[in-house]
Design an enzyme around this catalytic site. Structure first.
Site, PDB file in Angstrom:
ATOM      1  N   ARG A  28     -39.680 -15.953 -29.531  1.00 43.17           N
ATOM      2  CA  ARG A  28     -38.888 -16.873 -28.709  1.00 43.17           C
ATOM      3  C   ARG A  28     -38.490 -16.216 -27.394  1.00 43.17           C
ATOM      4  O   ARG A  28     -38.136 -15.027 -27.369  1.00 43.17           O
ATOM      5  CB  ARG A  28     -37.646 -17.343 -29.480  1.00 43.17           C
ATOM      6  CG  ARG A  28     -38.012 -18.197 -30.670  1.00 43.17           C
ATOM      7  CD  ARG A  28     -36.868 -18.998 -31.239  1.00 43.17           C
ATOM      8  NE  ARG A  28     -37.279 -19.556 -32.531  1.00 43.17           N
ATOM      9  CZ  ARG A  28     -37.985 -20.684 -32.678  1.00 43.17           C
ATOM     10  NH1 ARG A  28     -38.340 -21.384 -31.621  1.00 43.17           N
ATOM     11  NH2 ARG A  28     -38.340 -21.101 -33.879  1.00 43.17           N
ATOM     12  N   ASP A  29     -38.587 -17.026 -26.317  1.00 38.58           N
ATOM     13  CA  ASP A  29     -38.221 -16.546 -24.994  1.00 38.58           C
ATOM     14  C   ASP A  29     -36.715 -16.229 -24.957  1.00 38.58           C
ATOM     15  O   ASP A  29     -35.895 -16.970 -25.503  1.00 38.58           O
ATOM     16  CB  ASP A  29     -38.565 -17.610 -23.938  1.00 38.58           C
ATOM     17  CG  ASP A  29     -38.555 -17.056 -22.536  1.00 38.58           C
ATOM     18  OD1 ASP A  29     -39.655 -16.904 -21.953  1.00 38.58           O
ATOM     19  OD2 ASP A  29     -37.458 -16.774 -22.014  1.00 38.58           O
ATOM     20  N   ASN A  86     -48.401 -18.190 -16.215  1.00 43.23           N
ATOM     21  CA  ASN A  86     -48.171 -17.840 -14.821  1.00 43.23           C
ATOM     22  C   ASN A  86     -49.024 -16.626 -14.458  1.00 43.23           C
ATOM     23  O   ASN A  86     -49.193 -15.714 -15.272  1.00 43.23           O
ATOM     24  CB  ASN A  86     -46.688 -17.510 -14.594  1.00 43.23           C
ATOM     25  CG  ASN A  86     -45.794 -18.720 -14.828  1.00 43.23           C
ATOM     26  OD1 ASN A  86     -46.152 -19.845 -14.495  1.00 43.23           O
ATOM     27  ND2 ASN A  86     -44.633 -18.495 -15.424  1.00 43.23           N
ATOM     28  N   VAL A  95     -43.472 -10.800 -15.992  1.00 42.22           N
ATOM     29  CA  VAL A  95     -43.831  -9.740 -16.937  1.00 42.22           C
ATOM     30  C   VAL A  95     -45.355  -9.600 -16.945  1.00 42.22           C
ATOM     31  O   VAL A  95     -46.078 -10.566 -17.235  1.00 42.22           O
ATOM     32  CB  VAL A  95     -43.310 -10.059 -18.357  1.00 42.22           C
ATOM     33  CG1 VAL A  95     -43.729  -8.965 -19.332  1.00 42.22           C
ATOM     34  CG2 VAL A  95     -41.785 -10.224 -18.353  1.00 42.22           C
ATOM     35  N   HIS A  99     -49.121 -13.737 -21.099  1.00 41.18           N
ATOM     36  CA  HIS A  99     -48.388 -14.525 -22.090  1.00 41.18           C
ATOM     37  C   HIS A  99     -48.493 -15.995 -21.754  1.00 41.18           C
ATOM     38  O   HIS A  99     -48.535 -16.376 -20.576  1.00 41.18           O
ATOM     39  CB  HIS A  99     -46.910 -14.104 -22.165  1.00 41.18           C
ATOM     40  CG  HIS A  99     -46.226 -14.055 -20.848  1.00 41.18           C
ATOM     41  ND1 HIS A  99     -46.396 -13.024 -19.954  1.00 41.18           N
ATOM     42  CD2 HIS A  99     -45.371 -14.924 -20.253  1.00 41.18           C
ATOM     43  CE1 HIS A  99     -45.673 -13.247 -18.880  1.00 41.18           C
ATOM     44  NE2 HIS A  99     -45.041 -14.414 -19.032  1.00 41.18           N
ATOM     45  N   HIS A 101     -46.568 -19.613 -22.260  1.00 44.76           N
ATOM     46  CA  HIS A 101     -45.313 -20.266 -22.631  1.00 44.76           C
ATOM     47  C   HIS A 101     -45.637 -21.550 -23.389  1.00 44.76           C
ATOM     48  O   HIS A 101     -46.429 -22.372 -22.910  1.00 44.76           O
ATOM     49  CB  HIS A 101     -44.509 -20.663 -21.382  1.00 44.76           C
ATOM     50  CG  HIS A 101     -44.091 -19.520 -20.505  1.00 44.76           C
ATOM     51  ND1 HIS A 101     -42.789 -19.061 -20.463  1.00 44.76           N
ATOM     52  CD2 HIS A 101     -44.786 -18.760 -19.625  1.00 44.76           C
ATOM     53  CE1 HIS A 101     -42.709 -18.076 -19.577  1.00 44.76           C
ATOM     54  NE2 HIS A 101     -43.900 -17.879 -19.056  1.00 44.76           N
TER      55      HIS A 101
END
Ligand code: DGP
Length: 113
Positions: A28-29, A86, A95, A99, A101
């Site tokens: 989880r973010d 992104n 980061v 990754h 999202h």
């Protein structure tokens, strides 16, 4: 220097890991943008989408399949959700460990601002 996410994958930094296999980890973010906000991350460090190679096809595909399964598990599959990666500065990447999202659980706004 291990990336922040490499430390999370190895359990060296606390996080709520919701899925892990031999290729990817999902957690989880820390700063959720919606009721469901999960990051799906390759276990090996790939900095950005630009750094994906042909031999990374399996891990890239796994990221999407895991996102789909987690959306089902979170109960947001039918209403819908958004998958975002992104890339670099203009993409808003903070980061530098690839990754995806998985964001959902509410009506989302315009895709780009
Ligand atoms: P991006 O801007 O696409 O690089 O997204 C980075 C995301 O990573 C951002 O939504 C916040 C999240 N994040 C940053 N640090 C941590 C952390 O230490 N733990 C967790 N769980 N998420 C983090």
């Amino acid at each position: 220097m291990p990336t922040l996410f490499a430390k999370i994958i190895r359990g060296e930094l606390p996080s709520e890991i919701v899925y892990q296999d031999e290729l990817v980890t999902a957690f989880r973010d820390i700063s959720p943008a919606a009721p469901t906000h999960i990051l799906i991350v390759p276990n090996k460090v790939i900095r950005t989408v630009n750094d994906l190679r042909d031999e990374d096809e399996k891990v890239a595909g796994r990221m999407v399949i895991v996102a789909k399964k987690l959306a089902e598990r979170e109960g947001i599959a039918e209403d819908g959700y958004r998958l975002i990666i992104n890339c670099n500065r203009h993409g808003g990447q903070d980061v530098y460990h690839l990754h995806m999202h998985l964001i959902g659980g509410r009506q989302l706004g315009p895709i780009a601002q």
